[in-house]
Design a protein around this motif. Structure first.
Motif, PDB file in Angstrom:
ATOM      1  N   ARG A   1    -113.066 -58.597   0.518  1.00 28.72           N
ATOM      2  CA  ARG A   1    -113.434 -58.758   1.758  1.00 28.72           C
ATOM      3  C   ARG A   1    -114.907 -59.537   1.796  1.00 28.72           C
ATOM      4  O   ARG A   1    -115.586 -58.993   1.002  1.00 28.72           O
TER       5      ARG A   1
ATOM      6  N   THR B   1    -113.180 -60.206   7.065  1.00 27.54           N
ATOM      7  CA  THR B   1    -112.248 -61.233   6.741  1.00 27.54           C
ATOM      8  C   THR B   1    -111.868 -60.925   5.359  1.00 27.54           C
ATOM      9  O   THR B   1    -112.509 -60.564   4.512  1.00 27.54           O
TER      10      THR B   1
ATOM     11  N   LYS C   1    -110.647 -62.195   2.097  1.00 29.20           N
ATOM     12  CA  LYS C   1    -110.701 -63.480   1.292  1.00 29.20           C
ATOM     13  C   LYS C   1    -109.629 -63.525   0.107  1.00 29.20           C
ATOM     14  O   LYS C   1    -109.079 -64.699   0.249  1.00 29.20           O
TER      15      LYS C   1
ATOM     16  N   GLY D   1    -105.731 -58.128   6.630  1.00 27.93           N
ATOM     17  CA  GLY D   1    -105.997 -59.353   7.266  1.00 27.93           C
ATOM     18  C   GLY D   1    -105.088 -59.684   8.495  1.00 27.93           C
ATOM     19  O   GLY D   1    -104.879 -60.820   9.227  1.00 27.93           O
TER      20      GLY D   1
END
Length: 392
Positions: free
Chosen positions: A366, A370, A372, A129
């Protein structure tokens, strides 16, 4: 290597009949001067420098070479061991013999810079991240037929615009923009070794890590020394056959495997990406041999990403990799005992996630680049307490 857009893509006569790649690049250098290369839209005070301009700020004495007779030198940075006459350059196009002394021409000379998610590199077990301040110069020491960034990797420094960005400036910008790491990426960082090494040192002074995105076509001594100053290395392992390396990469497999083992033995965080190219490196035999080699020499905890190929550059006669093929590669690696096997370039695929190898629960969820949800706590699975290797 990660894809980086270039305005050369927009040139209308790129595919003019009879024009080869090198001729095209020479003819379009003037357009590059006018258009420049894309960068992040920050008020950073960094200005583009004309592609053809000679600038001694970019020149530094190179490392890893030896003197020969008649002012020749032998480069010892990568396995090519180029023997270079006075006023000539090595295969990479960015290191030059000047009067019997070897110099790098791309010190503090990135041609592009950008903020990327670290998942784009991809590094999945290194500060998930977080963002990476990504830089690249011109040049490369291989010539992969499927290269995503050939517009910068297969040119000399004079053919593309650049920026004057010394190591301290890179580190400062990375910190100011909130990057957790500096990524040396897009082209092959081996060829700007001196710049990368000094920038990693400068980054640490700003509490910014360094990650190397490399094909690992590099000799043992330089990669061993580099491991002392960087924090993670992602290796693009192109295939598991010497023939593929000869025909498609214009390199050799064995030095890459040796470099991977050196990185692992030095204790740097390591991940491997394997671009699966239909019919060329996707056989069950090759994937099984690769998986067994990883188990034997690296152990089960080094992540491997089986990534989807898309046709480009000099390899446009093949279709994109079927997702079923990637699933098959993952199943083979799983069966051989590897714990962290990922599927890449297929957004939404369940194998983008990180799972606990003991209890099977999702630990990092993911979608594309991104993250999550991140559930790992103090480096362990919150459900069963299993230690999850990585840098969290």
């Amino acid at each position: 290597m990660n894809r980086k857009f270039s305005l050369i893509d927009q040139w209308p006569n790129k595919k003019e009949k009879g024009m080869d790649r090198r001729t095209f690049l020479k003819l379009t250098s003037a357009a590059c001067l006018a258009m420049g290369l894309p960068v992040i839209n920050f008020s950073d005070g960094v200005s583009a420098i004309a592609a053809s301009g000679e600038d001694e700020r970019f020149v530094r004495k190179a490392r890893y070479w030896e003197s020969l007779e008649h002012k020749q030198i032998r480069c010892k940075l990568c396995p090519r061991h180029c023997v270079i006459d006075d006023h000539e350059r090595g295969y990479c196009g960015v290191r030059e013999n000047r009067g019997g002394t070897y110099y790098t021409l791309v010190y503090a000379r990135p041609v592009t810079y950008h903020m990327d998610p670290v998942e784009k590199k991809p590094l999945f077990h290194f500060y998930p991240g977080s963002m990476a301040f990504s830089i690249a110069t011109a040049g490369c020491n291989v010539n992969c037929k499927f290269c995503q960034n050939w517009e910068i990797s297969q040119v000399t420094p004079e053919q593309v615009n650049s920026f004057y960005m010394p190591p301290e400036k890179v580190a400062q910008m990375a910190r100011e923009y909130g990057a957790k790491s500096i990524a040396y990426t897009y082209n092959e960082p081996t060829i700007f070794y001196e710049y990368m090494y000094d920038t990693a040192l400068a980054g640490h002074k700003e509490d910014v890590k360094s990650v190397v995105i490399t094909a690992a076509y590099i000799e043992k001594d330089p990669i061993k020394e580099l491991c002392n100053v960087v924090d993670a290395i992602k290796v693009d392992l192109k295939a598991f056959s010497e023939q593929y390396y000869k025909d498609v990469v214009h390199g050799e497999l064995k030095p890459v495997l040796d470099a991977i083992q050196t990185i692992h033995n030095q204790g740097r965080w390591l991940e491997i990406v394997y671009l699966v190219v239909p019919t060329l490196n996707d056989s069950e035999k090759e994937i099984k041999e690769l998986s067994r080699w990883i188990m034997r020499y690296l152990g089960p905890d080094v992540p491997i990403h089986f990534t989807r190929f898309f046709p480009q550059y000099l390899l446009k006669n093949l279709p994109p990799t079927p997702v079923d093929t990637l699933d098959r590669c993952k199943a083979i690696a799983d069966a051989e005992g590897l714990h962290y096997v990922y599927v890449g370039n297929v957004p939404g695929h369940p194998a983008e996630n990180t799972y606990c190898p003991h209890c099977g629960n999702v630990l990092v969820e993911r979608i594309g680049f991104t993250v999550k949800e991140m559930k790992i706590k103090n480096g362990r699975c919150p459900y069963c307490g299993t230690r999850i290797p990585g840098v969290w």
